[in-house]
Design a protein around this motif. Structure first.
Motif, mmCIF file in Angstrom:
data_model
loop_
_atom_site.group_PDB
_atom_site.id
_atom_site.type_symbol
_atom_site.label_atom_id
_atom_site.label_comp_id
_atom_site.label_asym_id
_atom_site.label_seq_id
_atom_site.Cartn_x
_atom_site.Cartn_y
_atom_site.Cartn_z
ATOM 1 N N ARG A 106 -3.608 1.652 -11.763
ATOM 2 C CA ARG A 106 -3.316 1.205 -10.409
ATOM 3 C C ARG A 106 -2.479 2.284 -9.722
ATOM 4 N NH1 ARG A 106 -0.443 -4.471 -11.784
ATOM 5 N NH2 ARG A 106 0.984 -2.934 -12.697
ATOM 6 N N PHE A 107 -2.791 2.606 -8.477
ATOM 7 C CA PHE A 107 -1.952 3.535 -7.725
ATOM 8 C C PHE A 107 -0.636 2.845 -7.375
ATOM 9 C CE2 PHE A 107 -6.109 5.537 -6.691
ATOM 10 C CZ PHE A 107 -5.810 6.818 -7.127
ATOM 11 N N LEU A 108 0.471 3.599 -7.439
ATOM 12 C CA LEU A 108 1.798 3.055 -7.169
ATOM 13 C C LEU A 108 2.358 3.634 -5.877
ATOM 14 C CD1 LEU A 108 3.317 3.237 -10.772
ATOM 15 C CD2 LEU A 108 2.244 1.267 -9.652
ATOM 16 N N ASP A 109 2.704 2.749 -4.955
ATOM 17 C CA ASP A 109 3.302 3.135 -3.674
ATOM 18 C C ASP A 109 4.820 3.025 -3.812
ATOM 19 O OD1 ASP A 109 4.211 3.407 -1.110
ATOM 20 O OD2 ASP A 109 2.806 1.974 -0.216
ATOM 21 N N CYS A 110 5.516 4.169 -3.726
ATOM 22 C CA CYS A 110 6.975 4.204 -3.924
ATOM 23 C C CYS A 110 7.760 4.340 -2.626
ATOM 24 C CB CYS A 110 7.337 5.369 -4.853
ATOM 25 S SG CYS A 110 6.570 5.306 -6.473
ATOM 26 N N ARG A 111 7.117 4.221 -1.480
ATOM 27 C CA ARG A 111 7.784 4.515 -0.209
ATOM 28 C C ARG A 111 8.933 3.564 0.105
ATOM 29 N NH1 ARG A 111 2.880 4.418 3.791
ATOM 30 N NH2 ARG A 111 2.385 2.687 2.384
ATOM 31 N N GLN A 112 8.867 2.334 -0.372
ATOM 32 C CA GLN A 112 9.903 1.344 -0.069
ATOM 33 C C GLN A 112 10.983 1.277 -1.149
ATOM 34 O OE1 GLN A 112 9.822 -0.005 2.966
ATOM 35 N NE2 GLN A 112 7.946 1.204 3.235
ATOM 36 N N GLY A 113 11.036 2.289 -2.005
ATOM 37 C CA GLY A 113 12.057 2.314 -3.043
ATOM 38 C C GLY A 113 11.722 1.443 -4.240
ATOM 39 N N ARG A 114 10.473 1.055 -4.369
ATOM 40 C CA ARG A 114 9.995 0.300 -5.516
ATOM 41 C C ARG A 114 8.560 0.750 -5.784
ATOM 42 N NH1 ARG A 114 10.053 -3.171 -1.039
ATOM 43 N NH2 ARG A 114 7.962 -3.854 -0.410
ATOM 44 N N LYS A 115 7.942 0.202 -6.814
ATOM 45 C CA LYS A 115 6.571 0.585 -7.130
ATOM 46 C C LYS A 115 5.634 -0.578 -6.814
ATOM 47 C CE LYS A 115 7.502 4.077 -10.618
ATOM 48 N NZ LYS A 115 7.410 4.452 -12.043
ATOM 49 N N ASP A 116 4.958 -0.491 -5.663
ATOM 50 C CA ASP A 116 4.000 -1.515 -5.264
ATOM 51 C C ASP A 116 2.613 -1.087 -5.719
ATOM 52 O OD1 ASP A 116 5.925 -3.091 -3.975
ATOM 53 O OD2 ASP A 116 5.827 -1.833 -2.191
#
Length: 355
Positions: A303-313
């Motif tokens: 799964r790709f992880l989005d870290c822009r909000q300071g967490r891994k979505d």
């Protein structure tokens, strides 16, 4: 609950069109139930609810090419670095054929470089799993660049003999050239010397013609250190210098396995460290902002992880929905990727190194 006779009389009174409608509704209900049941089997590879809400909107955006991908196929590690932002929250590792299927999908979508990381990538099956993936990517997928990030403690010369020819770059994480500092950070296993391992791996890279790289996380315990002499001596092709980064649920917050707040440094401290080492030509700085936006990260479920909000979505897994659908939720900023020097000479065949 209707009796059998009651149902019979109701059906007798219904028109043929109503009977057809009822039959179709029943069939739809059965199909929906089966689909719902099947989707539950894939629940561990799904993203969060926000993924579904944004799906249609995201898919209208221009396609992103995954030219360089970081695959964290395992979270297990034999070190306990206090700032680690991909901690051992699961022990899951994909079956190797599923991992290969995902890698092939990425190649078909434009991937040119794969970087294997963890956790510690050499820990699973004593490096054999990693070696087979490295060989597959270079030999079968013909990728221009295959690289690994490791702490170096579990690398063995026999691995180089078997798989070294398929590897372009090996990056070893080293945050300090003082053993006590490494122990304080947690980059150690018992009393074994992290620096001795670093030196051995450096020599093996030279002998088996693998480009050698160093990664360092700058934090409160090493920010005043002067590493110029040792970096010059080891002569890596690249020295990645990261600013300590907080990720909620990984190294910060209630559900985290680490408490990295005590490792965090300011922008000013990070800049001072960079200025002190500005004479090192292979230095590549990575601020927090660059790290959050400019990496394509796949977790153990692909799964790709989005870290822009300071967490891994997480997105949904590329194994379930394909690369182009999943990548829309990666948070990847291609302009920042290019700005930080993410695209470079990454094939050892093109580096023209003097081994």
């Amino acid at each position: 609950m209707f009796s059998t006779q009651a149902v019979f009389w109701v059906q007798l009174c219904m028109s043929p069109l109503q009977l057809i409608y009822a039959a179709v509704r029943t069939l739809i209900d059965v199909i929906c139930s089966q689909v719902h049941g099947a989707s539950k089997l894939r629940s561990t590879r799904k993203g969060n609810s926000a993924t579904d809400k944004l799906m249609q909107k995201k898919l209208t955006q221009p396609a992103t090419t995954p030219s360089s991908v970081n695959y964290h196929f395992t979270r297990q590690c034999n070190y306990k670095c206090g700032f680690c932002f991909h901690t051992a929250k699961t022990s899951f590792v994909l079956p190797i054929e599923e991992a290969k299927r995902g890698l092939k999908l990425l190649k078909q979508s434009g991937m040119e470089k794969i970087n294997f990381s963890g956790g510690e990538p050499f820990i699973h099956k004593s490096g054999e799993f990693l070696g087979k993936l490295v060989q597959y990517c270079k030999e079968d997928l013909q990728l221009p660049s295959v690289s690994i990030v490791s702490n170096g403690s579990m690398v063995r010369e026999k691995w180089f003999k078997k798989y070294g020819e398929y590897l372009d770059i090996l990056a070893i994480s080293c945050d300090s050239f003082d053993e006590d500092t490494n122990q304080t950070i947690g980059r150690a296993q018992g009393t074994k010397s992290h620096l001795d391992n670093l030196s051995k791996v450096r020599e093996w890279c030279r002998e088996y013609k693998v480009a050698f790289k160093i990664n360092s996380v700058i934090n409160t315990f090493n920010v005043e250190e002067d590493m110029r002499d040792r970096i010059t001596e080891l002569n890596p092709v690249r020295w990645k210098v990261f600013q300590c980064l907080l990720i909620d649920g990984e190294n910060a917050g209630e559900d985290s396995l680490r408490e990295a707040e005590r490792f965090v440094i300011s922008e000013e401290q990070f800049q001072e460290f960079l200025e002190r080492h500005s004479s090192i030509s292979c230095l590549v700085p990575e601020s927090n902002q660059k790290m959050r936006d400019s990496y394509l990260i796949l977790d153990e479920y692909m799964r790709f992880l989005d870290c822009r909000q300071g967490r891994k979505d997480p997105s949904k897994s590329i194994l379930d929905v394909g690369v182009q659908e999943a990548i829309q939720f990666s948070g990847f900023d291609e302009k920042m990727f290019l700005k930080r020097g993410g695209k470079y000479v990454w094939s050892k065949a093109d580096m023209r190194l003097e081994w």
